[in-house]
Structure formats: C-alpha cells, structure tokens
Scaffold this motif. Structure first.
Motif, PDB file in Angstrom:
ATOM      1  N   PRO A  96     -19.282  64.301  57.555  1.00 48.84           N
ATOM      2  CA  PRO A  96     -19.373  65.765  57.500  1.00 48.84           C
ATOM      3  C   PRO A  96     -20.728  66.248  56.984  1.00 48.84           C
ATOM      4  O   PRO A  96     -21.317  65.629  56.091  1.00 48.84           O
ATOM      5  CB  PRO A  96     -18.250  66.150  56.521  1.00 48.84           C
ATOM      6  N   LYS A  97     -21.193  67.360  57.551  1.00 50.06           N
ATOM      7  CA  LYS A  97     -22.491  67.909  57.151  1.00 50.06           C
ATOM      8  C   LYS A  97     -22.531  68.246  55.665  1.00 50.06           C
ATOM      9  O   LYS A  97     -23.562  68.082  55.016  1.00 50.06           O
ATOM     10  CB  LYS A  97     -22.801  69.164  57.976  1.00 50.06           C
ATOM     11  N   ASP A  98     -21.411  68.734  55.129  1.00 47.16           N
ATOM     12  CA  ASP A  98     -21.371  69.076  53.705  1.00 47.16           C
ATOM     13  C   ASP A  98     -21.616  67.849  52.835  1.00 47.16           C
ATOM     14  O   ASP A  98     -22.294  67.929  51.803  1.00 47.16           O
ATOM     15  CB  ASP A  98     -20.018  69.702  53.342  1.00 47.16           C
ATOM     16  N   ASN A  99     -21.067  66.725  53.247  1.00 52.71           N
ATOM     17  CA  ASN A  99     -21.278  65.482  52.492  1.00 52.71           C
ATOM     18  C   ASN A  99     -22.741  65.065  52.521  1.00 52.71           C
ATOM     19  O   ASN A  99     -23.293  64.625  51.519  1.00 52.71           O
ATOM     20  CB  ASN A  99     -20.420  64.353  53.075  1.00 52.71           C
ATOM     21  N   ILE A 100     -23.351  65.198  53.693  1.00 50.19           N
ATOM     22  CA  ILE A 100     -24.759  64.837  53.841  1.00 50.19           C
ATOM     23  C   ILE A 100     -25.632  65.711  52.943  1.00 50.19           C
ATOM     24  O   ILE A 100     -26.480  65.218  52.198  1.00 50.19           O
ATOM     25  CB  ILE A 100     -25.200  64.970  55.309  1.00 50.19           C
ATOM     26  N   GLN A 101     -25.404  67.030  53.000  1.00 49.26           N
ATOM     27  CA  GLN A 101     -26.207  67.957  52.204  1.00 49.26           C
ATOM     28  C   GLN A 101     -25.982  67.743  50.710  1.00 49.26           C
ATOM     29  O   GLN A 101     -26.918  67.833  49.907  1.00 49.26           O
ATOM     30  CB  GLN A 101     -25.874  69.401  52.591  1.00 49.26           C
ATOM     31  N   ARG A 102     -24.746  67.434  50.326  1.00 53.54           N
ATOM     32  CA  ARG A 102     -24.435  67.192  48.923  1.00 53.54           C
ATOM     33  C   ARG A 102     -25.211  65.983  48.396  1.00 53.54           C
ATOM     34  O   ARG A 102     -25.703  65.994  47.268  1.00 53.54           O
ATOM     35  CB  ARG A 102     -22.936  66.968  48.749  1.00 53.54           C
ATOM     36  N   SER A 103     -25.344  64.969  49.228  1.00 54.86           N
ATOM     37  CA  SER A 103     -26.082  63.770  48.826  1.00 54.86           C
ATOM     38  C   SER A 103     -27.568  64.066  48.651  1.00 54.86           C
ATOM     39  O   SER A 103     -28.213  63.550  47.740  1.00 54.86           O
ATOM     40  CB  SER A 103     -25.891  62.660  49.867  1.00 54.86           C
ATOM     41  N   ILE A 104     -28.112  64.911  49.533  1.00 55.34           N
ATOM     42  CA  ILE A 104     -29.523  65.314  49.411  1.00 55.34           C
ATOM     43  C   ILE A 104     -29.715  66.166  48.166  1.00 55.34           C
ATOM     44  O   ILE A 104     -30.686  65.985  47.407  1.00 55.34           O
ATOM     45  CB  ILE A 104     -29.972  66.082  50.665  1.00 55.34           C
ATOM     46  N   ASP A 105     -28.787  67.084  47.930  1.00 60.84           N
ATOM     47  CA  ASP A 105     -28.901  67.986  46.777  1.00 60.84           C
ATOM     48  C   ASP A 105     -28.854  67.223  45.458  1.00 60.84           C
ATOM     49  O   ASP A 105     -29.526  67.606  44.484  1.00 60.84           O
ATOM     50  CB  ASP A 105     -27.785  69.032  46.809  1.00 60.84           C
ATOM     51  N   LYS A 106     -28.064  66.153  45.401  1.00 64.89           N
ATOM     52  CA  LYS A 106     -27.984  65.361  44.174  1.00 64.89           C
ATOM     53  C   LYS A 106     -29.354  64.833  43.789  1.00 64.89           C
ATOM     54  O   LYS A 106     -29.730  64.841  42.612  1.00 64.89           O
ATOM     55  CB  LYS A 106     -27.009  64.191  44.357  1.00 64.89           C
ATOM     56  N   ALA A 107     -30.094  64.383  44.785  1.00 64.28           N
ATOM     57  CA  ALA A 107     -31.431  63.866  44.513  1.00 64.28           C
ATOM     58  C   ALA A 107     -32.392  64.990  44.137  1.00 64.28           C
ATOM     59  O   ALA A 107     -33.208  64.836  43.220  1.00 64.28           O
ATOM     60  CB  ALA A 107     -31.952  63.123  45.738  1.00 64.28           C
ATOM     61  N   SER A 108     -32.277  66.108  44.821  1.00 64.93           N
ATOM     62  CA  SER A 108     -33.173  67.236  44.572  1.00 64.93           C
ATOM     63  C   SER A 108     -32.999  67.810  43.175  1.00 64.93           C
ATOM     64  O   SER A 108     -33.962  68.231  42.523  1.00 64.93           O
ATOM     65  CB  SER A 108     -32.934  68.335  45.613  1.00 64.93           C
ATOM     66  N   LYS A 109     -31.757  67.806  42.693  1.00 61.31           N
ATOM     67  CA  LYS A 109     -31.457  68.376  41.374  1.00 61.31           C
ATOM     68  C   LYS A 109     -31.687  67.393  40.238  1.00 61.31           C
ATOM     69  O   LYS A 109     -31.573  67.757  39.067  1.00 61.31           O
ATOM     70  CB  LYS A 109     -30.011  68.865  41.349  1.00 61.31           C
ATOM     71  N   GLY A 110     -31.989  66.148  40.598  1.00 63.96           N
ATOM     72  CA  GLY A 110     -32.279  65.166  39.565  1.00 63.96           C
ATOM     73  C   GLY A 110     -31.064  64.627  38.840  1.00 63.96           C
ATOM     74  O   GLY A 110     -31.203  63.986  37.787  1.00 63.96           O
ATOM     75  N   ASP A 111     -29.861  64.859  39.363  1.00 62.23           N
ATOM     76  CA  ASP A 111     -28.665  64.373  38.677  1.00 62.23           C
ATOM     77  C   ASP A 111     -28.044  63.165  39.384  1.00 62.23           C
ATOM     78  O   ASP A 111     -26.898  62.803  39.148  1.00 62.23           O
ATOM     79  CB  ASP A 111     -27.619  65.480  38.544  1.00 62.23           C
ATOM     80  N   ALA A 112     -28.827  62.534  40.260  1.00 64.72           N
ATOM     81  CA  ALA A 112     -28.327  61.356  40.969  1.00 64.72           C
ATOM     82  C   ALA A 112     -28.489  60.101  40.116  1.00 64.72           C
ATOM     83  O   ALA A 112     -29.368  60.020  39.247  1.00 64.72           O
ATOM     84  CB  ALA A 112     -29.078  61.182  42.287  1.00 64.72           C
ATOM     85  N   GLU A 113     -27.633  59.125  40.352  1.00 62.01           N
ATOM     86  CA  GLU A 113     -27.743  57.857  39.654  1.00 62.01           C
ATOM     87  C   GLU A 113     -29.050  57.167  40.029  1.00 62.01           C
ATOM     88  O   GLU A 113     -29.616  57.411  41.087  1.00 62.01           O
ATOM     89  CB  GLU A 113     -26.561  56.943  40.023  1.00 62.01           C
ATOM     90  N   ASN A 114     -29.525  56.321  39.159  1.00 62.82           N
ATOM     91  CA  ASN A 114     -30.750  55.576  39.423  1.00 62.82           C
ATOM     92  C   ASN A 114     -30.397  54.250  40.079  1.00 62.82           C
ATOM     93  O   ASN A 114     -30.047  53.282  39.403  1.00 62.82           O
ATOM     94  CB  ASN A 114     -31.522  55.328  38.125  1.00 62.82           C
ATOM     95  N   TYR A 115     -30.473  54.217  41.400  1.00 60.26           N
ATOM     96  CA  TYR A 115     -30.178  53.003  42.141  1.00 60.26           C
ATOM     97  C   TYR A 115     -31.457  52.216  42.403  1.00 60.26           C
ATOM     98  O   TYR A 115     -32.519  52.797  42.602  1.00 60.26           O
ATOM     99  CB  TYR A 115     -29.531  53.346  43.490  1.00 60.26           C
ATOM    100  N   GLU A 116     -31.347  50.912  42.404  1.00 58.71           N
ATOM    101  CA  GLU A 116     -32.478  50.070  42.785  1.00 58.71           C
ATOM    102  C   GLU A 116     -32.055  49.166  43.927  1.00 58.71           C
ATOM    103  O   GLU A 116     -30.886  48.809  44.059  1.00 58.71           O
ATOM    104  CB  GLU A 116     -32.989  49.249  41.605  1.00 58.71           C
ATOM    105  N   GLU A 117     -33.032  48.817  44.750  1.00 61.11           N
ATOM    106  CA  GLU A 117     -32.775  47.957  45.897  1.00 61.11           C
ATOM    107  C   GLU A 117     -32.888  46.493  45.472  1.00 61.11           C
ATOM    108  O   GLU A 117     -33.891  46.097  44.873  1.00 61.11           O
ATOM    109  CB  GLU A 117     -33.778  48.263  47.009  1.00 61.11           C
ATOM    110  N   VAL A 118     -31.864  45.723  45.768  1.00 59.54           N
ATOM    111  CA  VAL A 118     -31.880  44.299  45.443  1.00 59.54           C
ATOM    112  C   VAL A 118     -31.444  43.503  46.660  1.00 59.54           C
ATOM    113  O   VAL A 118     -30.696  44.007  47.510  1.00 59.54           O
ATOM    114  CB  VAL A 118     -30.965  43.965  44.243  1.00 59.54           C
ATOM    115  N   ARG A 119     -31.920  42.260  46.734  1.00 58.65           N
ATOM    116  CA  ARG A 119     -31.588  41.394  47.858  1.00 58.65           C
ATOM    117  C   ARG A 119     -31.081  40.050  47.340  1.00 58.65           C
ATOM    118  O   ARG A 119     -31.632  39.509  46.383  1.00 58.65           O
ATOM    119  CB  ARG A 119     -32.820  41.165  48.736  1.00 58.65           C
ATOM    120  N   TYR A 120     -30.015  39.574  47.972  1.00 63.77           N
ATOM    121  CA  TYR A 120     -29.456  38.268  47.625  1.00 63.77           C
ATOM    122  C   TYR A 120     -29.477  37.393  48.871  1.00 63.77           C
ATOM    123  O   TYR A 120     -29.311  37.882  49.985  1.00 63.77           O
ATOM    124  CB  TYR A 120     -28.019  38.413  47.110  1.00 63.77           C
TER     125      TYR A 120
END
Length: 247
Positions: free
Chosen positions: A62-86
């Motif tokens: 859903p578009k709302d889900n997509i926008q919500r995910s973008i907004d989380k990053a824009s507002k600075g309240d998103a979790e700090n994820y790091e990329e890892v490879r196994y």
C-alpha cells in the motif's frame, strides 16, 4: 547476451515468497527506510530509494505503508539499521550468501548461524564463498513485460550486459555502476521494473538432487523467514521435477 536460465532456482521459489507477504512488507519497509535515511527522501533524487519503492509497488504494498517508511527516515525516528553479510555452505556443498539489515548484529548472527546448523549447513567466515560470485546489478521484469526478443532488444539499447528469460519473467544483468542508468532507460521501453538491486551471480552452479533438495530448501526458508534477512543467494541448480516434489 544469454538466453534461458534456471536463475529462479538461485533465488528460490517465487511461490514460497508469495506466502510470506506480511514478512515481505516488513523487509521492504526496512529497505525503504534505510535508503531514505542514507540519501534524499525523494525517490526521483535517490536511486536506491527509487528501486526500493518500485520493488514495494511490484509487491502491491500500500502507498500509505511506503510513505510511512519514508517519513520515518525523514523525521529521524527510524531505527539505526546496518548492512551485514554472512557466508556459508549448505547441503551438497552449495555456497550461500545472506544479506541482512539489522539493529542488533548479535541477534542476527545467532539466528543465521542457527539456521545453517539446523539445516545441514555451516556458517563460514567473511569472504569464504563470495569469491565464487560476481557482484552485479539485477533488473527484474515479469513475463507480461514482453516476449524474450522485445526485452532483449530493450536491454541491448539500454546498455545491459546479459538477459536471462524463462516462463516466470526476465532477469537483466548490468555492471554495478550502470544499474540505475540502465533501469531508467528500460523503464521508458518496458515500464517500471519489479526489482532493481545489487545481486550475487554465481560463476559456477552446483546441481543439487535427492534428499539434499528438501534440506537445502528448509535452510533457505529458515533464513528468509528471519525478519533481519533481506536476500539469500546461492549457487545451486535444482531441476523443476525436484522442486515440484516439494509441493
């Protein structure tokens, strides 16, 4: 340019992925948030975010889900994820690369190690299997995008390196640094892609048969079921007949 391929075996069964839609949305949301946080929150100005949004749309997120995910990053309240490879080995000596986005490396490493050990595999050291793969750009289109000749012609015009087509769709390979330019050109000819991403393409494939097929698929399923795991790549090739036996 190459023709048909069993690349669908490398990426595992699409039917199994379809059954994991809720988990898929979670993984897509995480990628969107990370992409938006690493660059501009505008898909038109951020190639990685554009690819993530297109992938989400291709899965009917859903578009709302997509926008919500973008907004989380824009507002600075998103979790700090790091990329890892196994990297590790599965049944039959299959080489496997697991890519994850995590906010807790210890948790993810434990879960990945457990999945390997419980399903006939062994987690290896960093770099233990990556040398058997090429890091390339991968652009995916459904079969409905056109027949093999149409897609091949569009890919050549866009500057792609290789095309592999089968009844499930088309996989278009590019160099890493040219992936987004090729994807943009292809969009004009074929419409938005299902996925635009960096991929691990094996140099040689290992044929898996017999009991190893079921064990390997259990391993791949266990890895893909983990919330932190984004993609699982392997150098295995399984016949359609053996895949059908799994149901």
């Amino acid at each position: 340019m190459a023709g048909h391929s069993k690349f669908k075996n490398i990426m595992h069964r699409k039917g199994a992925q379809d059954k994991k839609r809720s988990g898929m949305f979670s993984k897509l949301s995480r990628e969107i948030t990370v992409a938006a946080k690493m660059g501009l929150p505008d898909p038109d100005m951020n190639p990685r975010l554009r690819a993530a949004v297109n992938a989400a749309k291709a899965q009917s997120m859903p578009k709302d889900n997509i926008q919500r995910s973008i907004d989380k990053a824009s507002k600075g309240d998103a979790e700090n994820y790091e990329e890892v490879r196994y990297e590790g080995y599965g049944p039959g000596g299959v080489a496997i690369i697991v890519e994850a986005l995590t906010d807790n490396r210890n948790r993810t490493a434990t879960n990945v190690r457990t999945a390997f050990s419980k399903n006939g595999g062994n987690l290896g050291a960093s770099g233990s299997v990556a040398h058997g793969f090429e890091r390339l750009g991968l652009i995916e289109y459904p079969a409905a995008a056109g027949d093999e000749d149409k897609v091949m012609e569009a890919a050549i015009e866009a500057g792609a390196d290789d095309v592999q087509s089968d009844e499930d769709g088309h996989q278009i390979w590019t160099q890493q640094d040219g992936m987004h330019d090729v994807a943009k050109t292809l969009e004009s000819a074929l419409g938005p892609a299902e996925a635009v991403k960096l991929a691990w393409k094996p140099n040689l494939e290992v044929t898996v048969t017999g009991d190893d097929v079921a064990t390997l698929m259990k391993l791949v399923d266990a890895l893909e079921d983990d919330d932190d795991v984004q993609t699982v790549w392997g150098n295995y090739d399984i016949s359609d007949a053996d895949l059908e036996k799994l149901g």
